[in-house]
Design an enzyme around this catalytic site. Structure first.
Site, PDB file in Angstrom:
ATOM      1  N   ASP A 149       0.763  -1.297   0.185  1.00 48.96           N
ATOM      2  CA  ASP A 149      -0.039   0.136   0.014  1.00 48.96           C
ATOM      3  C   ASP A 149       0.774   1.375   0.143  1.00 48.96           C
ATOM      4  O   ASP A 149       0.606   2.116   0.722  1.00 48.96           O
ATOM      5  CB  ASP A 149      -0.942  -0.110   1.056  1.00 48.96           C
ATOM      6  CG  ASP A 149      -1.932   1.264   1.076  1.00 48.96           C
ATOM      7  OD1 ASP A 149      -2.362   1.606  -0.073  1.00 48.96           O
ATOM      8  OD2 ASP A 149      -2.636   1.403   1.960  1.00 48.96           O
ATOM      9  N   HIS A 192      -2.631   0.653  12.084  1.00 45.07           N
ATOM     10  CA  HIS A 192      -2.749  -0.731  11.804  1.00 45.07           C
ATOM     11  C   HIS A 192      -1.080  -0.852  11.406  1.00 45.07           C
ATOM     12  O   HIS A 192      -0.150  -0.055  11.155  1.00 45.07           O
ATOM     13  CB  HIS A 192      -3.102  -1.113  10.171  1.00 45.07           C
ATOM     14  CG  HIS A 192      -3.146   0.001   9.358  1.00 45.07           C
ATOM     15  ND1 HIS A 192      -3.976   0.802   8.822  1.00 45.07           N
ATOM     16  CD2 HIS A 192      -2.071   0.333   8.429  1.00 45.07           C
ATOM     17  CE1 HIS A 192      -3.666   1.586   8.055  1.00 45.07           C
ATOM     18  NE2 HIS A 192      -2.429   1.343   7.698  1.00 45.07           N
ATOM     19  N   GLN A 260      -2.890  -5.159   6.233  1.00 42.95           N
ATOM     20  CA  GLN A 260      -2.866  -4.254   7.068  1.00 42.95           C
ATOM     21  C   GLN A 260      -3.799  -4.534   8.404  1.00 42.95           C
ATOM     22  O   GLN A 260      -4.946  -4.362   8.212  1.00 42.95           O
ATOM     23  CB  GLN A 260      -3.295  -2.859   6.492  1.00 42.95           C
ATOM     24  CG  GLN A 260      -2.108  -2.212   5.457  1.00 42.95           C
ATOM     25  CD  GLN A 260      -2.541  -1.168   4.397  1.00 42.95           C
ATOM     26  OE1 GLN A 260      -3.748  -1.538   4.039  1.00 42.95           O
ATOM     27  NE2 GLN A 260      -2.099  -0.165   4.507  1.00 42.95           N
ATOM     28  N   ARG A 290       2.773  12.993  10.637  1.00 46.13           N
ATOM     29  CA  ARG A 290       1.260  12.816  10.009  1.00 46.13           C
ATOM     30  C   ARG A 290       0.678  11.362  10.516  1.00 46.13           C
ATOM     31  O   ARG A 290       1.177  10.613  10.146  1.00 46.13           O
ATOM     32  CB  ARG A 290       1.602  12.565   8.273  1.00 46.13           C
ATOM     33  CG  ARG A 290       0.345  12.422   7.686  1.00 46.13           C
ATOM     34  CD  ARG A 290       0.735  11.959   6.022  1.00 46.13           C
ATOM     35  NE  ARG A 290      -0.033  11.776   5.239  1.00 46.13           N
ATOM     36  CZ  ARG A 290      -0.949  10.642   5.349  1.00 46.13           C
ATOM     37  NH1 ARG A 290      -0.786   9.459   6.053  1.00 46.13           N
ATOM     38  NH2 ARG A 290      -2.149  10.498   4.536  1.00 46.13           N
ATOM     39  N   ASP A 292      -1.614   9.109  10.319  1.00 47.75           N
ATOM     40  CA  ASP A 292      -2.322   8.485   9.101  1.00 47.75           C
ATOM     41  C   ASP A 292      -3.554   7.814   9.549  1.00 47.75           C
ATOM     42  O   ASP A 292      -3.693   6.962  10.700  1.00 47.75           O
ATOM     43  CB  ASP A 292      -1.452   7.143   8.592  1.00 47.75           C
ATOM     44  CG  ASP A 292      -1.978   6.549   7.339  1.00 47.75           C
ATOM     45  OD1 ASP A 292      -2.395   7.134   6.242  1.00 47.75           O
ATOM     46  OD2 ASP A 292      -2.257   5.230   7.700  1.00 47.75           O
ATOM     47  N   GLU A 334      -4.516  13.286   9.399  1.00 46.54           N
ATOM     48  CA  GLU A 334      -5.231  12.877   7.906  1.00 46.54           C
ATOM     49  C   GLU A 334      -6.393  12.298   8.251  1.00 46.54           C
ATOM     50  O   GLU A 334      -6.416  11.069   8.173  1.00 46.54           O
ATOM     51  CB  GLU A 334      -4.215  11.775   7.288  1.00 46.54           C
ATOM     52  CG  GLU A 334      -4.538  11.659   5.880  1.00 46.54           C
ATOM     53  CD  GLU A 334      -4.973  10.207   5.596  1.00 46.54           C
ATOM     54  OE1 GLU A 334      -5.480   9.953   4.328  1.00 46.54           O
ATOM     55  OE2 GLU A 334      -5.039   9.330   6.259  1.00 46.54           O
ATOM     56  N   HIS A 398      -0.819  11.813  -2.707  1.00 47.78           N
ATOM     57  CA  HIS A 398      -0.335  10.583  -3.020  1.00 47.78           C
ATOM     58  C   HIS A 398      -1.738   9.780  -3.323  1.00 47.78           C
ATOM     59  O   HIS A 398      -1.878   8.587  -3.909  1.00 47.78           O
ATOM     60  CB  HIS A 398       0.482   9.840  -2.290  1.00 47.78           C
ATOM     61  CG  HIS A 398      -0.113   9.554  -0.992  1.00 47.78           C
ATOM     62  ND1 HIS A 398      -0.237  10.537  -0.050  1.00 47.78           N
ATOM     63  CD2 HIS A 398      -0.629   8.383  -0.388  1.00 47.78           C
ATOM     64  CE1 HIS A 398      -0.899  10.018   0.983  1.00 47.78           C
ATOM     65  NE2 HIS A 398      -1.232   8.660   0.740  1.00 47.78           N
ATOM     66  N   ASP A 399      -2.847  10.150  -2.612  1.00 49.05           N
ATOM     67  CA  ASP A 399      -4.052   9.657  -2.556  1.00 49.05           C
ATOM     68  C   ASP A 399      -5.024  10.173  -3.839  1.00 49.05           C
ATOM     69  O   ASP A 399      -4.876  11.046  -4.417  1.00 49.05           O
ATOM     70  CB  ASP A 399      -4.848   9.659  -1.359  1.00 49.05           C
ATOM     71  CG  ASP A 399      -4.274   8.655  -0.301  1.00 49.05           C
ATOM     72  OD1 ASP A 399      -3.707   7.497  -0.694  1.00 49.05           O
ATOM     73  OD2 ASP A 399      -4.059   8.839   0.927  1.00 49.05           O
ATOM     74  N   ARG A 523      -4.172   4.692  -7.953  1.00 52.44           N
ATOM     75  CA  ARG A 523      -3.276   5.711  -7.234  1.00 52.44           C
ATOM     76  C   ARG A 523      -2.059   5.836  -8.033  1.00 52.44           C
ATOM     77  O   ARG A 523      -1.372   6.840  -7.958  1.00 52.44           O
ATOM     78  CB  ARG A 523      -3.551   5.797  -5.910  1.00 52.44           C
ATOM     79  CG  ARG A 523      -4.785   6.284  -5.223  1.00 52.44           C
ATOM     80  CD  ARG A 523      -4.816   5.831  -3.683  1.00 52.44           C
ATOM     81  NE  ARG A 523      -4.553   4.527  -3.251  1.00 52.44           N
ATOM     82  CZ  ARG A 523      -4.240   4.194  -2.252  1.00 52.44           C
ATOM     83  NH1 ARG A 523      -4.402   5.081  -1.026  1.00 52.44           N
ATOM     84  NH2 ARG A 523      -4.192   2.852  -1.746  1.00 52.44           N
TER      85      ARG A 523
HETATM   86  C1  GLC Z   1      -3.799   6.650   4.505  1.00 49.16           C
HETATM   87  C2  GLC Z   1      -2.910   6.932   3.269  1.00 49.16           C
HETATM   88  C3  GLC Z   1      -3.263   5.772   1.989  1.00 49.16           C
HETATM   89  C4  GLC Z   1      -3.510   4.416   2.760  1.00 49.16           C
HETATM   90  C5  GLC Z   1      -4.130   4.505   4.036  1.00 49.16           C
HETATM   91  C6  GLC Z   1      -3.905   3.122   4.708  1.00 49.16           C
HETATM   92  O1  GLC Z   1      -5.334   7.042   4.066  1.00 49.16           O
HETATM   93  O2  GLC Z   1      -2.887   8.274   2.766  1.00 49.16           O
HETATM   94  O3  GLC Z   1      -2.577   6.048   1.149  1.00 49.16           O
HETATM   95  O4  GLC Z   1      -3.710   3.754   1.739  1.00 49.16           O
HETATM   96  O5  GLC Z   1      -4.179   5.291   5.141  1.00 49.16           O
HETATM   97  O6  GLC Z   1      -2.939   3.306   5.282  1.00 49.16           O
HETATM   98  C1  GLC Z   2     -10.433   6.708   2.641  1.00 47.07           C
HETATM   99  C2  GLC Z   2     -10.103   7.170   3.790  1.00 47.07           C
HETATM  100  C3  GLC Z   2      -8.726   7.797   3.808  1.00 47.07           C
HETATM  101  C4  GLC Z   2      -7.913   7.122   2.872  1.00 47.07           C
HETATM  102  C5  GLC Z   2      -8.414   6.759   1.411  1.00 47.07           C
HETATM  103  C6  GLC Z   2      -7.555   6.158   0.605  1.00 47.07           C
HETATM  104  O1  GLC Z   2     -11.126   7.990   1.942  1.00 47.07           O
HETATM  105  O2  GLC Z   2     -10.917   7.785   4.590  1.00 47.07           O
HETATM  106  O3  GLC Z   2      -7.968   7.878   5.132  1.00 47.07           O
HETATM  107  O4  GLC Z   2      -6.726   8.048   2.605  1.00 47.07           O
HETATM  108  O5  GLC Z   2      -9.399   6.101   1.664  1.00 47.07           O
HETATM  109  O6  GLC Z   2      -7.834   6.087  -0.716  1.00 47.07           O
END
Ligand code: GLC
Ligand code: GLC
Length: 652
Positions: A149, A192, A260, A290, A292, A334, A398-399, A523
């Site tokens: 991931d 996680h 995860q 950050r 997460d 985040e 990155h998302d 992504r």
């Molecule tokens: C956060 C990250 C995302 C990841 C997810 C699980 O949302 O930005 O890239 O997939 O967490 O860790």
């Molecule tokens: C969901 C989650 C966010 C994560 C994202 C990854 O929107 O809320 O935390 O970054 O999925 O695509």
């Protein structure tokens, strides 16, 4: 009130019992460190204790856990370097340092940007040329081979992916960046671990202590009950939130990917263990963690298990520990959830910084519709945060992009939210006639119709399409759109965060589909490997170089405007559906910023200009042109101005 008295009384009592045990950790030659630690401990103890009591007070061995947490903090403080302790003192004295208009962030994947940490040093001059003061490295930790991931499945918080370097390299980089005035930011992936983390491996081997670090179930009874109210995060990859583990012959809670494993924060041992990991990271010289996926860290039967009150308490407790043992450390939240829920994570006692997903989504919304009514309404009503905190604003990360705006906000401005999200998905995946965007769908959920969008800034803003058509007019329009978004990013209030590559217009990279580890996750289309093509790079005529020079100039401009300090912004009524305007003031300066979301010229009436600009004559800091309030303000397609009055309106 009675509760408060009870808590205060027990906070005092427990501290009196704890102190002698903590004092044993310090040797006689370390009394100075001990005094500093105790001073901060006493100061922050009532808050930390209050939170821990609410979270874990019911455990029979509560005091034992308290002691473990405080002892971890003391040991970590002893290990903290003299440099970092000096930084702690400096930043405690200047707690609003991150609100400076000089702050500009960048984020990158070490492997995709420079191969490894050692080579990242060579790019420091580049970061400085761009004006960065904040650098976020995407998770560089040891991860499982294959899909991880993008680094968010962590095998160890104390070891890096060997292909990137070692922990020593990270510490070295942090030191070096600090000397250059750049704060290092990394992820604390605390919801996680990977299924290969030591704790997960022990759980798999049948160690019950570590099995309790996760949510593990013998059969489907509880998972089925939980799932009634849970949302699927990656529905294209896997339905449901639990994964069958063949070795254990049990079900594991896995909100994200099956590899995860969600940590069980209802277990105080997990809180203590993660406190140690957090403080370890703080001592490498990281300035901002950050946090997460904050929304998911607490579970309760019958709830959607997002944004539960205990999630906030856990973060606040981490925050209190940080104030005691690593005071310079800040948290960035985040939370990619409803805008009101995003706000709840922001506070000096929780996360001082937060992504601003609402602004991000609505900037793209405005670009698609050419209208700013939803953006205006949301920014007027749902953008306010405490004065001692800051937004981290971004255009891309990155998302994926999710259309996070409030449904009622949309209705208030005459937009049907469901249809609008479908329109936005169509628009940005190029399925809407006339669309300039080249995004691709992310995680379509056939049941709910939900979908998000992947793509780079430049591809979504029309540059990919324009370059393919090789049409100078379209290229010009795409560059204008990119610059319009940057104008807002850099002036709207908060720390602007550049997803590196976007500064010169990196396009979508479709090669991810040939990589088995990436193919299922779109992504990766906006996570291209950065190729440092020297020739194109130096030629001032190339689109890349022009986009870079323009953003670098705008960053220099931002840094010279005291009004852009901190977050306070006041949205104005431009009375033109395409113009998004706001006032920024501070440091003895007042700026009136107007941005045109239309591909046609637009104007704002002269009396608006006088009323909001408080003047008759203005200079636009972007172009250097002067304007007079005797006539309307004209802006070209996607034009923008940062106006300051040069002649104030005389008070009547
Ligand atoms: C956060 C990250 C995302 C990841 C997810 C699980 O949302 O930005 O890239 O997939 O967490 O860790
Ligand atoms: C969901 C989650 C966010 C994560 C994202 C990854 O929107 O809320 O935390 O970054 O999925 O695509």
């Amino acid at each position: 009130m009675a509760d408060q008295n009870w808590t205060d009384y027990h906070a005092d009592l427990s501290l009196t019992r704890l102190l002698p045990r903590i004092q044993e950790i310090f040797s006689p030659s370390e009394t100075e460190h001990q005094e500093m630690f105790e001073r901060r401990l006493k100061h922050h103890w009532p808050r930390l204790f209050g939170l821990l009591v609410r979270l874990y007070g019911g455990h029979y061995d509560f005091f034992y856990h308290l002691e473990g947490i405080v002892a971890a903090a003391a040991r970590s403080w002893l290990e903290r370097s003299a440099d970092l302790k000096e930084l702690d003192a400096r930043l405690e004295a200047d707690p609003m340092w991150f609100q400076s208009q000089e702050m500009v962030g960048g984020v990158l994947y070490v492997d995709l940007f420079s191969e490894n940490l050692a080579k990242l040093h060579e790019h420091i001059p580049y970061f400085k040329e761009l004006g960065l003061t904040y650098l976020h490295l995407m998770p560089p930790f040891a991860v499982p081979a294959g899909d991880s991931d993008g680094g968010y499945a962590v095998n160890s918080y104390r070891a890096l992916d060997p292909s990137l370097g070692t922990m020593e390299d990270l510490t070295l980089l942090a030191d070096r960046l600090r000397e250059e005035g750049i704060s290092l930011v990394i992820d604390f992936v605390f919801n996680h671990t990977s299924d290969e983390h030591e704790w997960a491996l022990k759980a798999q081997a049948g160690d019950s202590r570590y099995a309790d670090f996760y949510y593990i179930f013998p059969d489907r009874t509880l998972p089925d009950q939980y799932e009634r109210t849970l949302r699927d995060i990656f529905p294209e990859i896997r339905r449901g939130s639990f994964t069958w583990h063949e070795g254990m012959r049990k079900w594991v809670w896995t909100t994200f990917h099956s590899f995860q494993w969600d940590l069980n924060y209802a277990n105080p041992d997990v809180f203590r263990a993660m406190t140690e990991e957090m403080l370890f990271l703080a001592n490498t010289g990281v300035s901002v963690l950050r946090l997460d996926a904050v929304a998911f860290i607490w579970k309760r039967m019958g709830a959607d298990c997002e944004n539960l009150p205990e999630a906030h308490m856990i973060i606040q407790a981490f925050n209190a520990v940080a104030r005691i043992a690593a005071p310079a450390l800040l948290f960035k939240s985040e939370a990619i959830v409803h805008p009101d829920e995003v706000l709840r994570y922001i506070g000096s006692d929780e996360c001082q910084l937060s992504y601003n997903p609402q602004l991000m989504a609505l900037l793209w919304e405005g670009l698609a519709t050419r209208e700013v009514k939803l953006l205006e309404h949301a920014m007027r009503t749902r953008n306010r945060i405490p004065d001692n905190c800051a937004w981290v604003n971004y255009l891309r990360c990155h998302d994926d992009i999710g259309w996070t705006f409030d449904d009622n906000d949309a209705r208030v401005v005459g937009i049907e939210p469901g249809a609008h999200r479908r329109f936005l998905n169509d628009f940005y995946t190029g399925n809407f006639p006339g669309s300039f965007a080249r995004g691709i769908p992310f995680q379509y959920n056939a049941e709910s119709g939900d979908q998000r969008v992947s793509g780079t800034l430049a591809s979504l803003a029309g540059l990919e399409q324009a370059l393919q058509a090789n049409d100078p007019l379209l290229i010009d329009m795409a560059m204008r759109r990119i610059n319009l978004l940057r104008s807002i990013l850099l002036s709207v209030g908060g720390i602007p965060l550049i997803y590196l590559g976007e500064e010169w217009g990196a396009l979508n990279d479709y090669s991810f589909i040939t990589d088995a580890r990436k193919a299922r996750d779109t992504r990766w289309v906006h996570r291209p490997k950065i190729r440092w093509d020297k020739e194109r790079w130096q030629d001032p005529e190339t689109v890349e170089r022009r986009l870079f020079s323009e953003v670098a100039a705008l960053i220099r401009l931002r840094k010279a405007q005291p009004a852009l300090r901190n977050a306070g912004m006041e949205v104005i009524r431009t009375e033109n559906p395409h113009l998004f305007g706001y006032i920024r003031h501070g440091g003895g300066q007042r700026l009136l910023i107007i941005n045109n979301f239309s591909d046609y010229p637009q104007s704002m009436g002269e009396n608006r200009l006088r009323v909001y600009g408080l003047g008759y004559r203005f200079v636009d800091h972007v172009s250097g042109h002067s304007y007079s309030a005797n006539e309307p303000l004209y802006l070209g397609p996607y034009g923008f101005v940062w106006l300051e009055t040069t002649e104030y309106t005389r008070p009547a």
